[in-house]
Scaffold this active site. Sequence first.
Site, PDB file in Angstrom:
ATOM      1  N   CYS A  28     -24.645  -2.195  -9.503  1.00 27.04           N
ATOM      2  CA  CYS A  28     -26.399  -2.655  -8.376  1.00 27.04           C
ATOM      3  C   CYS A  28     -26.000  -2.822  -7.060  1.00 27.04           C
ATOM      4  O   CYS A  28     -26.899  -4.352  -6.943  1.00 27.04           O
ATOM      5  CB  CYS A  28     -27.302  -3.326 -10.319  1.00 27.04           C
ATOM      6  N   GLU A  29     -26.155  -2.065  -6.433  1.00 23.51           N
ATOM      7  CA  GLU A  29     -26.163  -2.609  -5.179  1.00 23.51           C
ATOM      8  C   GLU A  29     -25.606  -1.409  -3.966  1.00 23.51           C
ATOM      9  O   GLU A  29     -25.540  -0.341  -4.633  1.00 23.51           O
ATOM     10  CB  GLU A  29     -24.329  -2.928  -4.437  1.00 23.51           C
ATOM     11  N   ARG A  31     -12.652  -0.717  -2.001  1.00 22.15           N
ATOM     12  CA  ARG A  31     -12.454  -0.558  -0.399  1.00 22.15           C
ATOM     13  C   ARG A  31     -13.754   0.067   0.419  1.00 22.15           C
ATOM     14  O   ARG A  31     -13.718  -0.570   1.660  1.00 22.15           O
ATOM     15  CB  ARG A  31     -11.234   0.069  -0.473  1.00 22.15           C
ATOM     16  N   ARG A  44       0.737  -0.731  -0.257  1.00 24.54           N
ATOM     17  CA  ARG A  44      -0.213  -0.569   0.439  1.00 24.54           C
ATOM     18  C   ARG A  44       0.970   0.579   0.172  1.00 24.54           C
ATOM     19  O   ARG A  44       0.926   2.537  -0.799  1.00 24.54           O
ATOM     20  CB  ARG A  44      -1.038  -0.300   0.977  1.00 24.54           C
TER      21      ARG A  44
HETATM   22  C1  LIG Z   1       0.010  -7.858   2.261  1.00 26.46           C
HETATM   23  C2  LIG Z   1       0.881  -8.062   2.372  1.00 26.46           C
HETATM   24  C3  LIG Z   1       2.027  -7.379   2.685  1.00 26.46           C
HETATM   25  C4  LIG Z   1       1.032  -6.198   1.678  1.00 26.46           C
HETATM   26  O1  LIG Z   1       0.675  -4.817   3.235  1.00 26.46           O
HETATM   27  P1  LIG Z   1       0.908  -3.337   2.821  1.00 26.46           P
HETATM   28  O2  LIG Z   1      -0.155  -3.201   3.903  1.00 26.46           O
HETATM   29  O3  LIG Z   1       0.423  -3.008   1.624  1.00 26.46           O
HETATM   30  O4  LIG Z   1       1.878  -2.579   2.568  1.00 26.46           O
HETATM   31  C5  LIG Z   1       2.956  -7.786   2.988  1.00 26.46           C
HETATM   32  N1  LIG Z   1       3.325  -9.146   3.311  1.00 26.46           N
HETATM   33  C6  LIG Z   1       2.368  -9.948   3.040  1.00 26.46           C
HETATM   34  C7  LIG Z   1       2.784 -11.081   3.267  1.00 26.46           C
HETATM   35  C8  LIG Z   1       1.348  -9.515   2.616  1.00 26.46           C
HETATM   36  O5  LIG Z   1       0.418 -10.320   2.490  1.00 26.46           O
END
Ligand SMILES: *Cc1c(COP(=O)(O)O)cnc(C)c1O
Length: 437
Positions: free
Chosen positions: A366-367, A335, A298
């Site tokens: 349509c929700e 989200r 993220r």
């Molecule tokens: C989803 C995930 C991440 C990344 O998470 P972010 O919140 O996007 O930083 C890192 N390691 C693993 C194993 C994950 O499943």
Amino acid sequence: MTFVNSELFPITSDVNENGRLVLGGCDVGDLVSQYGTALLVFDENTLRGICREFVHEFTSRYTNTKVVYASKAYINPALAKIVHEEGLGLDVVSGGELAVAYAAGVDSSFVYFHGNNKAHRELEMALDGSIGRVVIDSFHELAMLDRIAGDRRMVQEVMIRVSPGIDPHTHVKTTTGILDSKFGFSIETGHAASAIRRAIAAPNLDLIGIHFHLGSPIFELEPYDTAINTVMDFLVAFKEEGLNLREFSPGGGFAIGYVRDEPPPPIASYARVITDALKRCTSNLGFGEPTLVIEPGRAIVGRAGVALYTVGAIKDIPTIRKYVSLDGGMGDNIRPALYDSRYEAVLANRMGEVPEETVTLVGKYCESGDYLIKDIELPVLETGDIIAIPSSGAYAPSMASNYNLNPRPAVVMVKDGNARLIRRRETFEDMMLSDVL
Ligand SMILES: *Cc1c(COP(=O)(O)O)cnc(C)c1O
């Protein structure tokens, strides 16, 4: 509306003399004319800048750090190429993400394969492509991978994902490191200990390290500190049993700003807490200096991406609510519907105007749960206006769907006044490509 200069927007964001939002030197009105809406705009300078910030903040405190981008936040070949150019590796969680890594020419030794239920053919694909690490998440996978590596007369480097039983206080649907979770081997139940012993004993596996991931987005720092201490304390007993800890990964989960009243800690603070805890533990417990592997997803792409929509129908229910419908919604950003996620928005074609009324921005699906922002203060909107929602780069495009058979949006990369398409808008024909009559 000066918060275009805030951390919610890409670093190049500006407002021009026509009162329009500018991203990467491109007037969003021009982008919309050329590419249509819904449109996702990535700012290349922000993306590269954040990659560099992660590498710098961690390696300046702990030289032996590898930054691995968790590609499930959003990946395509153009993005993979950029993050790889910035020196990041890739985390993948499926054969599909692995295929993108291979297609983009990412060094396969710098690819980590995660997931709680990897398929036999996905593991074969990984080993045949000389993947760097497989992060084992179940006894089933451990046995299967040992056999697949044995068939190929090779030894695969692996990590074990443990679940430290620590709650990072994020949404229940994005919490992963607690006891009641499908992810990882629990320390508490003894499964983590068994998994480590089995991996050490497996003839075709080389256990090079331990991984955990607490959840996401984590706005607090102390869960990382607690978890690193807990996992390291747990690992001490295995030194005598042959655990040679060459890599250690506290995962990802680093937060970004979505709304002005909930700012995330700076990357430097995450880096300080994680590297301090790791240095303290490794020296107190005699673990040498393992490579630190961090996995931001993220935090790499979220801020770089801004979603643009056009206002369509407006429905005012006096004294109840004013619904403003956009030409996107849960198909390109699920989200809010899934996690109650909050966002900010701006009127991108009239940035100078002040907020005058409270509206709810909904999509075209349509929700009734298809909304993007509930109760946001905006200037009086008209059909044809352009709405920009910042912090849309992560887990929106990657979770996009063709619900109601709406084509998924185009994605453009902007830089220095130029825009290039990195994913064209889907066509109706695209959506029927796999169908058989
Ligand atoms: C989803 C995930 C991440 C990344 O998470 P972010 O919140 O996007 O930083 C890192 N390691 C693993 C194993 C994950 O499943």
